[in-house]
Design a protein around this motif. Structure first.
Motif, mmCIF file in Angstrom:
data_model
loop_
_atom_site.group_PDB
_atom_site.id
_atom_site.type_symbol
_atom_site.label_atom_id
_atom_site.label_comp_id
_atom_site.label_asym_id
_atom_site.label_seq_id
_atom_site.Cartn_x
_atom_site.Cartn_y
_atom_site.Cartn_z
ATOM 1 N N ASN A 218 0.803 -1.214 0.000
ATOM 2 C CA ASN A 218 0.000 0.000 0.000
ATOM 3 C C ASN A 218 0.840 1.271 0.000
ATOM 4 O OD1 ASN A 218 -2.433 -1.369 -0.049
ATOM 5 N ND2 ASN A 218 -2.516 -1.526 2.169
ATOM 6 N N ARG A 219 2.136 1.151 0.202
ATOM 7 C CA ARG A 219 3.028 2.310 0.191
ATOM 8 C C ARG A 219 3.495 2.607 -1.218
ATOM 9 N NH1 ARG A 219 4.322 5.618 4.465
ATOM 10 N NH2 ARG A 219 4.395 4.401 6.343
ATOM 11 N N MET A 220 3.730 3.886 -1.471
ATOM 12 C CA MET A 220 4.267 4.295 -2.756
ATOM 13 C C MET A 220 5.713 3.810 -2.854
ATOM 14 S SD MET A 220 2.999 5.940 -5.165
ATOM 15 C CE MET A 220 2.981 7.296 -6.268
ATOM 16 N N GLY A 221 6.055 3.098 -3.892
ATOM 17 C CA GLY A 221 7.407 2.575 -4.052
ATOM 18 C C GLY A 221 7.651 1.297 -3.274
ATOM 19 N N PHE A 222 6.642 0.783 -2.600
ATOM 20 C CA PHE A 222 6.701 -0.484 -1.853
ATOM 21 C C PHE A 222 7.773 -0.474 -0.768
ATOM 22 C CE2 PHE A 222 5.479 -2.023 -6.238
ATOM 23 C CZ PHE A 222 4.126 -1.994 -5.986
ATOM 24 N N ARG A 223 8.124 0.704 -0.241
ATOM 25 C CA ARG A 223 9.166 0.813 0.774
ATOM 26 C C ARG A 223 8.540 1.270 2.083
ATOM 27 N NH1 ARG A 223 15.046 2.440 -1.047
ATOM 28 N NH2 ARG A 223 16.085 2.088 0.916
ATOM 29 N N LEU A 224 8.904 0.619 3.190
ATOM 30 C CA LEU A 224 8.252 0.868 4.467
ATOM 31 C C LEU A 224 9.289 0.953 5.576
ATOM 32 C CD1 LEU A 224 5.488 0.967 6.028
ATOM 33 C CD2 LEU A 224 5.721 -1.485 6.265
ATOM 34 N N ASP A 225 9.089 1.903 6.491
ATOM 35 C CA ASP A 225 9.935 2.028 7.665
ATOM 36 C C ASP A 225 9.484 1.012 8.701
ATOM 37 O OD1 ASP A 225 11.858 3.038 9.359
ATOM 38 O OD2 ASP A 225 10.526 4.569 10.169
#
Length: 99
Positions: free
Chosen positions: A16-23
């Motif tokens: 669901n994140r833009m760019g598929f990158r998550l903290d």
């Protein structure tokens, strides 16, 4: 392959994140107000789930490497991870429209 509820949550949050990158800090919301395991155990459980997803090839971990251990700070979906996340969301059924 069977995925736990936490692993499914991790994959869907990345998808669901833009760019598929998550903290990594955003993953503690999985437990919310339930507070089943203690806070220290929550971090350990999340780390273990992320490492298993990385080993399976669904995630790429970004972080710091020490001589003994990896400290993962961010994660990103791979192509296989995107496919699994789409499957978790469900597939849309095709209606048999007649002309």
């Amino acid at each position: 392959m069977r995925l736990s509820a936490l692993q499914k949550y991790i994959l869907l949050q990345c998808y669901n994140r833009m760019g598929f990158r998550l903290d990594r800090a955003g993953l503690l919301k999985f437990y919310g107000d339930k507070r089943k395991p203690r806070r220290a155990l929550q971090a350990k459980i999340i780390t273990r789930s992320m490492e298993r997803l990385i080993d399976d090839g669904f995630l790429i971990g970004y972080g710091v490497r020490t001589p003994r251990k990896w400290f993962v700070k961010e994660i990103r979906l791979t192509g296989d991870g995107v496919r699994v996340a789409k499957k978790l969301l469900g597939e849309q059924l095709h209606l048999p429209l007649k002309k």
